[in-house]
Every structure is written in C-alpha cells, then in structure tokens.
Design a protein around this motif. Structure first.
Motif, PDB file in Angstrom:
ATOM      1  N   PRO A 105      42.475  43.063  36.670  1.00  0.00           N
ATOM      2  CA  PRO A 105      41.125  42.492  36.627  1.00  0.00           C
ATOM      3  C   PRO A 105      40.705  41.933  37.982  1.00  0.00           C
ATOM      4  CG  PRO A 105      42.495  41.638  34.839  1.00  0.00           C
ATOM      5  CD  PRO A 105      43.398  42.362  35.770  1.00  0.00           C
ATOM      6  N   SER A 106      39.489  42.210  38.357  1.00  0.00           N
ATOM      7  CA  SER A 106      38.881  41.602  39.537  1.00  0.00           C
ATOM      8  C   SER A 106      37.434  41.307  39.168  1.00  0.00           C
ATOM      9  CB  SER A 106      38.983  42.517  40.757  1.00  0.00           C
ATOM     10  OG  SER A 106      38.272  43.712  40.547  1.00  0.00           O
ATOM     11  N   ASP A 107      36.615  40.968  40.138  1.00  0.00           N
ATOM     12  CA  ASP A 107      35.230  40.683  39.780  1.00  0.00           C
ATOM     13  C   ASP A 107      34.269  41.299  40.779  1.00  0.00           C
ATOM     14  OD1 ASP A 107      34.295  38.709  41.877  1.00  0.00           O
ATOM     15  OD2 ASP A 107      36.000  37.584  41.095  1.00  0.00           O
ATOM     16  N   MET A 108      33.021  41.409  40.337  1.00  0.00           N
ATOM     17  CA  MET A 108      31.934  41.901  41.177  1.00  0.00           C
ATOM     18  C   MET A 108      30.965  40.763  41.479  1.00  0.00           C
ATOM     19  SD  MET A 108      31.260  45.373  38.942  1.00  0.00           S
ATOM     20  CE  MET A 108      29.784  45.856  39.836  1.00  0.00           C
ATOM     21  N   ASN A 109      31.486  39.546  41.457  1.00  0.00           N
ATOM     22  CA  ASN A 109      30.619  38.383  41.592  1.00  0.00           C
ATOM     23  C   ASN A 109      30.135  38.210  43.029  1.00  0.00           C
ATOM     24  OD1 ASN A 109      31.023  37.840  38.894  1.00  0.00           O
ATOM     25  ND2 ASN A 109      32.711  36.431  39.259  1.00  0.00           N
ATOM     26  N   PRO A 110      28.991  37.545  43.204  1.00  0.00           N
ATOM     27  CA  PRO A 110      28.469  37.339  44.558  1.00  0.00           C
ATOM     28  C   PRO A 110      29.359  36.408  45.360  1.00  0.00           C
ATOM     29  CG  PRO A 110      27.190  36.104  42.955  1.00  0.00           C
ATOM     30  CD  PRO A 110      28.103  36.976  42.173  1.00  0.00           C
ATOM     31  N   ASN A 111      29.291  36.543  46.677  1.00  0.00           N
ATOM     32  CA  ASN A 111      29.978  35.607  47.553  1.00  0.00           C
ATOM     33  C   ASN A 111      29.428  34.204  47.265  1.00  0.00           C
ATOM     34  OD1 ASN A 111      30.548  33.955  49.977  1.00  0.00           O
ATOM     35  ND2 ASN A 111      31.292  35.870  50.839  1.00  0.00           N
TER      36      ASN A 111
END
Length: 257
Positions: A105-111
């Motif tokens: 699992p990882s994320d595509m969240n904004p910086n």
C-alpha cells in the motif's frame, strides 16, 4: 441528524471496474442516498460533463465524487457525514491509496506543503449549495484539471475545503496515469494565475527537463489549442510564470520538499 450524501460516478468503458466500485458502495456502513452513474462511453464528452449530469440528478445536501475504478472504504460515506457536521465546511478532500510497484500500500495524496496543486475527484465531496453557487464543473476541461479548477473556484468563492485523510478510497489498478492536456493547463492558469504558480513549479523536475516534457508544456501554453476558446499565454505571462516557477522549484528541492 447527519446530512444525506449522493454519490456521483462517471464511467467510460470499464464495466468490471465499475461493478467493483458499486459493490463497495453496497457495503457502506451508511448507505448513500443515491448513486448516480453517468456512462459517457458513447458520447465521450469528458468527466466534467458527466459529473455535472450526475450531481444535478440528486437532491441530497452533500455530493461525493469518486471514479469508476476506485473502491471506497466501507465507512467512506459515514466519514464524509462526520466531516460535514461542521456547518462551515464547503467541501472535503479525501485520501487515495494505491499499490506501489511491489504491491504494498502507498498513497496518491498531495504533498503536505502544497496548498493548490491538489484536489482529485477520485475522492472529493462538496455541499450541493456550493456546487450550485459556482456552477459545478467547467465542461471546457475534456480531461485533467477539472477537479482542481472546481476546488479553486469553491475556495475563491469563500468556502473551506478540508483535508480529510479518514475519508479514504482505494485505487487498485494504477498509481495514477500521467497526463498532460495543454488546453487544460491554460484553463487552469486562467482560473487563477497566482495559484497556478504552485502547479507550474511542481511540473519542473530533472526528468521533465531531460525528457522534454517541461519544454512541451511551456511552448504549448504559448499556442492556441483547439477549439481555440482559451487565450494562450502571452510572452510576458509565460516569462513571469516560468521564471518564478523555476525559482520556486529549486528552493523546494534545496529545502528537501
């Protein structure tokens, strides 16, 4: 009493992914008031057009957006309701997870440092009255950036969009597909040039410089893109934007962010 939530899903020739998304919505701890699926497979008018059709079909005070290849967490609708218990919120931006190359699992969240280069309708919810105020999505965006544009206009109208990592959806198929639609970049610049500076800075990297992507973006935004309804950047606008963006990108790199 918690506010009811309508869910809007644009779909385009991905029946298996859509079925998986709909199955996740059936497992919600709190059922959405309605699920508005808009199939654009034949008309191919773009997700902004589809999302506008979808949210205008419903009546609930909150409209939640996701994509047909996303899988909302089981408490997604419930977590959105919790956030909108705050009457001062105009919208929420939720977290998007995805597998990395190893499947972890990882994320595509904004910086976390970004204020403006963010906002994905893979996981975003807006009050219906706010959507009505700003006129919904700008349908001139055929692909890419229509979600950021909407969020900027919501914020510019005086509303708050809150980061809500507890409102989570999973993107199992891909970690995001890199896209660059020059006309969409011009539209977003025209929406708010000051906010676009952060977007421009984020587009500058060693790889985008070496593979020519940054050059194509700069030159493309100076030209008129079909159907010719968006003003190209003037020489002065381009010089100002990219000189500031380059300086910002260098400072960010040096500061480790």
């Amino acid at each position: 009493m918690p506010l009811e939530v309508d869910v809007v899903i644009p779909t385009f020739r991905r029946p298996e992914a859509l079925a998986r998304c709909l199955a996740a919505l059936e497992r919600q701890t709190v059922a959405p008031a309605s699920v508005e699926v808009v199939d654009d497979s034949d008309a191919d008018k773009g997700p902004a057009y589809s999302r506008n059709l979808g949210w205008r079909r419903g009546v609930s005070p909150i409209v939640a957006f996701t994509d047909d290849d996303c899988v909302p967490s089981e408490d997604w609708v419930e977590s959105i309701q919790r956030r909108f218990a705050n009457p001062d919120l105009g919208g929420v931006e939720g977290s998007v997870t995805t597998p990395d190359e190893s499947g972890a699992p990882s994320d595509m969240n904004p910086n976390p440092r970004d204020r403006w280069n963010r906002f994905k309708t893979a996981n975003m919810a807006i009050r219906r009255e706010v959507l009505e105020q700003v006129g919904g999505f700008d349908e001139r965006y055929y692909i890419h950036r229509e979600d950021t544009d909407l969020a900027w206009r919501v914020i510019n109208a005086g509303h708050v969009i809150e980061w809500a990592p507890d409102c989570s959806v999973h993107h199992p198929d891909r970690g995001g597909v890199p896209r660059m639609a020059i006309r969409s970049e011009q539209l977003l610049y025209r929406c708010d040039p000051s906010k676009y500076l952060e977007v421009a800075a984020a587009s500058i990297s060693m790889s985008s410089i070496s593979d020519g992507t940054w050059r194509r973006l700069r030159h493309g935004m100076r030209g008129v893109q079909e159907p010719g309804d968006v003003a190209a950047l003037s020489r002065g606008e381009s010089l100002s934007l990219w000189s500031k963006a380059f300086a910002r990108a260098v400072l960010r790199k040096l500061s480790g962010g």
